[in-house]
Structures are given as structure tokens and as C-alpha cells.
Scaffold this active site. Sequence first.
Site, PDB file in Angstrom:
ATOM      1  N   GLU A 119      -2.522  -3.947 -20.897  1.00  0.00           N
ATOM      2  CA  GLU A 119      -1.137  -3.940 -20.680  1.00  0.00           C
ATOM      3  C   GLU A 119      -0.698  -5.267 -20.283  1.00  0.00           C
ATOM      4  O   GLU A 119      -1.157  -6.158 -19.490  1.00  0.00           O
ATOM      5  CB  GLU A 119      -0.796  -2.917 -19.471  1.00  0.00           C
ATOM      6  CG  GLU A 119      -1.250  -1.409 -19.993  1.00  0.00           C
ATOM      7  CD  GLU A 119      -1.471  -0.648 -18.461  1.00  0.00           C
ATOM      8  OE1 GLU A 119      -0.936  -1.048 -17.482  1.00  0.00           O
ATOM      9  OE2 GLU A 119      -1.947   0.688 -18.893  1.00  0.00           O
ATOM     10  N   GLU A 179      -3.533   4.240 -19.795  1.00  0.00           N
ATOM     11  CA  GLU A 179      -4.720   3.665 -19.502  1.00  0.00           C
ATOM     12  C   GLU A 179      -5.862   4.730 -20.182  1.00  0.00           C
ATOM     13  O   GLU A 179      -6.785   4.237 -20.656  1.00  0.00           O
ATOM     14  CB  GLU A 179      -5.055   3.599 -18.048  1.00  0.00           C
ATOM     15  CG  GLU A 179      -4.248   2.719 -17.314  1.00  0.00           C
ATOM     16  CD  GLU A 179      -2.916   2.948 -16.993  1.00  0.00           C
ATOM     17  OE1 GLU A 179      -2.458   4.163 -16.992  1.00  0.00           O
ATOM     18  OE2 GLU A 179      -1.936   1.895 -16.426  1.00  0.00           O
ATOM     19  N   TYR A 213      -5.292   1.839 -11.281  1.00  0.00           N
ATOM     20  CA  TYR A 213      -4.584   2.448 -12.406  1.00  0.00           C
ATOM     21  C   TYR A 213      -5.631   3.145 -13.288  1.00  0.00           C
ATOM     22  O   TYR A 213      -5.555   3.653 -14.560  1.00  0.00           O
ATOM     23  CB  TYR A 213      -3.803   1.457 -13.299  1.00  0.00           C
ATOM     24  CG  TYR A 213      -2.884   0.819 -12.758  1.00  0.00           C
ATOM     25  CD1 TYR A 213      -2.181   0.821 -11.290  1.00  0.00           C
ATOM     26  CD2 TYR A 213      -2.123  -0.393 -13.228  1.00  0.00           C
ATOM     27  CE1 TYR A 213      -1.270   0.287 -10.847  1.00  0.00           C
ATOM     28  CE2 TYR A 213      -1.020  -1.037 -12.915  1.00  0.00           C
ATOM     29  CZ  TYR A 213      -0.761  -0.732 -11.541  1.00  0.00           C
ATOM     30  OH  TYR A 213       0.355  -1.618 -10.825  1.00  0.00           O
ATOM     31  N   ILE A 214      -6.936   3.085 -13.105  1.00  0.00           N
ATOM     32  CA  ILE A 214      -8.116   3.571 -13.885  1.00  0.00           C
ATOM     33  C   ILE A 214      -8.078   4.915 -13.895  1.00  0.00           C
ATOM     34  O   ILE A 214      -8.831   5.419 -14.688  1.00  0.00           O
ATOM     35  CB  ILE A 214      -9.185   2.706 -13.312  1.00  0.00           C
ATOM     36  CG1 ILE A 214     -10.167   2.385 -14.735  1.00  0.00           C
ATOM     37  CG2 ILE A 214     -10.159   3.465 -12.544  1.00  0.00           C
ATOM     38  CD1 ILE A 214     -11.171   1.421 -14.563  1.00  0.00           C
ATOM     39  N   HIS A 266      -2.362  -0.626  -5.084  1.00  0.00           N
ATOM     40  CA  HIS A 266      -2.787  -1.903  -5.710  1.00  0.00           C
ATOM     41  C   HIS A 266      -3.953  -2.610  -4.724  1.00  0.00           C
ATOM     42  O   HIS A 266      -3.859  -3.681  -4.711  1.00  0.00           O
ATOM     43  CB  HIS A 266      -1.507  -2.886  -5.591  1.00  0.00           C
ATOM     44  CG  HIS A 266      -0.314  -2.245  -6.497  1.00  0.00           C
ATOM     45  ND1 HIS A 266       0.403  -1.245  -6.318  1.00  0.00           N
ATOM     46  CD2 HIS A 266      -0.167  -2.608  -7.775  1.00  0.00           C
ATOM     47  CE1 HIS A 266       1.149  -0.954  -7.356  1.00  0.00           C
ATOM     48  NE2 HIS A 266       1.046  -1.951  -8.231  1.00  0.00           N
TER      49      HIS A 266
END
Lengths: 332, 334
Positions: free
Chosen positions: B26, B57, B83-84, B126
Site C-alpha cells: 500500500e 492485506e 494491519y497484518i 499503530h
Amino acid sequence: MTTVLDRSKAHSESDVQQWLRMYRQMLMIRLFEEQVNDLYTRALMPGLAHLYTGQEAVAVGICEALRLDDYITSTHRGHGHCLAKGAQLGAMFAELLGKEAGYCKGKGGSMHIADPDTGNLGANAIVGGSAGIATGAAFSAKRLNTGQVAVCFFGDGAMGQGLLYEVMNMAALWTLPVIYVCENNLYNEYTHNSETLAGDMLTRAVGFGVPGERIDGQEVRKVYATAKTMVARVRAGAGPAFLVCDTYRFHGHHVGDINREYYRSKQEEQQWKTERDPVKLMLDWLTTEKVANRAQLDQIQNEVKAEVEKAVQFAMAAPYPAVDRVAQDVYA
Amino acid sequence: MNMVQALNSAMDVMLERDPNVVVFGEDVGYFGGVFRCTEGLQKKYGEHRVFDTPIAEGGIVATAIGMGANGLRPVVEIQFADYIYPAFDQIVSELARLRYRSGGQYWSPITIRSPCGGGIRGGQTHSQSPEAIFAHVCGLKTVMPSTPFDAKGLLIAAIEADDPIIFLEPKRLYNGPFEGDPKQPAVGWNTHPAGEVPDGHYTIPIGKANTVRTGSDLTILAYGTMVHVAGAAAQQTGVNAEIIDIRTIAPLDVDTIAASVCRTGRCVIVHEATRFGGYGGELSAIVQEECFWNLEAPILRVCGWDTPYPHAQEWDYFPGPQRVAKAIRQVMGC
């Protein structure tokens, strides 16, 4: 294989060879699966097996349109795809039985057969799990300019998985040579897809600009004809395509799923078996069209039967892998 | 170089050396990545080798697996380690097991880069450090560098490896070493010896820990940002501590760890991730198994709290030098 001289219509020799080859392949899958069912019910085969019986025309029709080096990814109900793409019966049975001589040295089992020699990237027991692998293989094919096409087989159950749509979006964006083939056998395991699928299957792909088609998956010649056109278009660089083949699994979700009346009626099963059996439909057509006579078709049947029996004997006699192989192939 | 430049240099080197290397994710294309790790690479190598993807993802990793199985060597960026998770099924069920389940016939040599860790006030989506989750999956190798020099050498080794690698980048270290005190002015890598990064190709072996500080009184096991925090804590206490930068979470360099703890007899484990079921538990078990008869004190862990990463209380959650120093003193009995 010999062909008949006594034909009412002038069929080309290559057409006849192809029709008989497709019939033979379907029959091979049918007899393979019957043997698997037999091994399982006699407790000679460990684990699970999801039989492809009833859906043979889809795998055979599609794979007939593919090159040997074209890729397929398959499903938990994958024996038919593997065989149709060219897998050897002996190594297939050996893998199911967990033998060293199996395609994956016995480590994959029924649901994970892979064979680089025939472009089989692997069966995959995660529903929809191989969609990305097929898409990525298509990306490599395009990038490395190999001319290969990738076909991703999945069932109607996978239409509920988000990953399928993620990679379909990418395939359309990047104009990848991949065909998504949905074998719509009506049941997501034990649940009719009227309970699991909203809207229309085909228009899902249309949203991504991916052309789709829905066909009768029990007529192998129809499946082949559709696949042939689709594969040519995709190979020429037109981008991905989506094909829904309406079909039916004659057995349960897996071999242990014997009493099925709580989710589908015997009448429904009987109707598909008597009216829509792909092997019988092709046999009848070959006979009606006088492509082959009874003796020739019997001969094919006997040959395939003998091949399957020989393969089972090979697999039964083959040794199990040594215990010290358990840690092999975890890493490079 | 700072760590961002070192990572960029590693990808540059590998894109140059191997035409099958592709870099995607991304915003990694013309934008150059949210942390600038891929800056300039698309311009240099073209859109066919360095490109943007949809925000998907699962799809990114899934397609990378197929690409890798069919001749390419993908390096994908998952923008934040947080985000994985949508890709987790593909990583665990497909990527990690492809070689095994196919009896060695197929494999996919993917490197998944992903910034991890806190210290940037990123909140709970995050800031996470999910290394233990990947360490638990056989078939994967998991790496976390603590300096620009290691980052480049390890990333090149990861890209060249035929195994799938989870490459976690402690983002608090991108621009400079961080010793855990947010009130101190930020320092860059330019004054740190490991900020000296050669331009060309070199590798650091995956599976080898690095003893960054030698000592005789106790061994501190740390990785990523915590290597620097541990150094500050050791300094603070005056204890003659040996600090081992684990560097490769899996496979673990047990020999280096065992030799050290057997010599010092004491061990403190530091990581930023939550404590319960964390990687420190595994380290502790291994140290116990290997060094039991040499241990002179219980092994202690200093970790993040067993909570989501808190926005307001980031510096309470973060295992800073005070908490590490406290553990050092406790283990030393002083």
C-alpha cells in the site's frame, strides 16, 4: 485407443480422440473416487476424503482446455482436478494413504495434493484459500512472459470469502491471466447456498469488470467449449474471467457424511444421479452419436478399472515415510 | 544512513541484482511508502517491479505467495504490523506450510516487511509488536533488527532466503536510536556506529544473535527498540550486564544465549509486546532448560502490560529504562 469406423456423422479424428479422452478422464475420476470411498469405509484409509463424484465434467472440461504447464489450484474436493490435470493414479492413492511414494511424500494427504509436473499448485482445504495463489501465479506468468494461464477452482462456499474479491480486484486491475471457476454444487458443506449467498453470483465479478459466464457443469463438451474460448481470451491478455459451473456432488460433504436427509432430500439426489450424471450423459451422447460402440466403451471402462486397481495395489504396498522425515521440508 | 535509508538501500541492491525481485504494497509505489522506505525505487526500477496495491492485506500476501511459487521473489510491505491480521490466514495456512505440505515441491520465498512497535503515540492499531504470533508458526522465520546496519544486512539475507520471512521493523528506531525516555531530545543515527552502512551488498545471517554489550553479572535478552532501552538501563544501574540482541526471533540462536546465561547466571528478558503468552515466556523456558544448574536467581521478564496499547498511558505501558533497571536490581539482589 481405436476409433469406430461406423459413424453416422463425419466426426473428425481429433474430435473423436478428444471426446473419448474426456470420457475416459471422467470415468477415471469416478472410479478413483469409488475406490477411495471403498478404502475409507473399509477403514483402510485414514482421515477425511471429500469425493468429487458428480462434478467430473467441470474438472475434465476445463483442464482439457489447458496446457500442461498452465496452473490450477484446487480445493478440499480436489481429487478430480488433480487427475484431470494429469496426476498419476498411483501417486494419488499413495498420498491419500500417507505413503512416501505419494505426491507430497505423504505429508499433504487427500486435501493437499500438489504436482509441479502437471501445473498443479495444490489442492487447498481452506475454502477460497487458493484464490490468491492462483492470482499470484498468473501475475508471475504475465511478468515472466511464460504465456501460462492459471485456473482457480473453488466451490460456491468460497463466494462468501472476502479474499476472493480482494484478489479478483487485483487481477482485474493488473489484467492477469487467471480464470476463477466456481463449481456451484449448491451446498456450502451442509448448508444450501440459498442460506449463504445474497444476490447473484455472476454480477459479483461484473462489478470488477471481470466477464462472467454461467453454464451447465454436467455437460463436459459444453464446459470444454466454454473453457476453450475463455482460456484463449485470457491467454491473449484480455484479463481475468469468471465461470460458474452448475453441478452437484453425489456423495456427502465428505465420505463420513452418510445420512444427509436432514439437509437435502433423497429425491433431489436421485434426480441428479439419474438425469444429470456427467459420466452417463457423455456415455449416452457418445453412443447416440455413434462416436464409439458398446465394445469400445466397455474396453475403456475395463482399462480404467484395471489402472485404478493396479494403482491401489501399488499404494497399499508402498512404505510409509520414516519417522525422521517429519521435520523435513519445514524450511529450505 | 538511518534505518529507513538502510532498508531502502537493501531493496535497491536486491532489485538491481535479481530481476525476479518485486516490491509492492500500500502506497509503496510513486509515493514511496508512508515511512519512505521505498522512496525512489519505482522511478528507478519501473512500475512493473515496484507498485501500489489496493488496501487489502490478505490479497497482498495471497498474491505474493502465488508469485513466489511461480518464480518471483516478492518483497511486500504491510504498512503497519497492526494491519497484518487480515493476512494471517494466508501467512499461516498457506505461506508457512506450502513447502511442507507439498513435500518440498513448492515454496514461496517472500519477505513481508512491516513496521512494528510503539513509542510514536500511535494508539492500539499503530503500535503493536506481534512477533510472538509469528514465532509460534513453524515454517516462518521472523526477524527484527535494532540498527540500520543490521536492518540492511538482515533484509538482504531475508530477500535472498528461500523461506518466508516476517521482517518486523521497530519504527521508533527508523530515524534514530531510542533509549526509552521520550523527554530526552531525539538523536539521529549519524552519531551511532551502526549508522555507518555500506552502499553495496552484504548480509547478516538469519538465526544469529548479536552480543551488543559484554558483561559478567547478568544477561539481558532483548530485540528491536528494547536493545537500546536495555543499554540505557544497564548504564543506569552500573551493573556489568551482557546484552544480547536476539535479532532473529525464529529460528532462535539458542547457543549464544545459553553460553551467556550459563556464564552470568542471571537473566532479564525485555520486550515491548504484552507479557502473557509472549515471546519472553519462550525465552524464559529455553533459558531454564539450558541453564538451570547455572542460574543464581529467577529469570525476570519486563514487558508491555497485558492490555491493548494505551494511547494516554503509552509511557506507562512501554517498558522503559526505569522498569528494566528495577528488574536488573531485583535479579542482582540489590
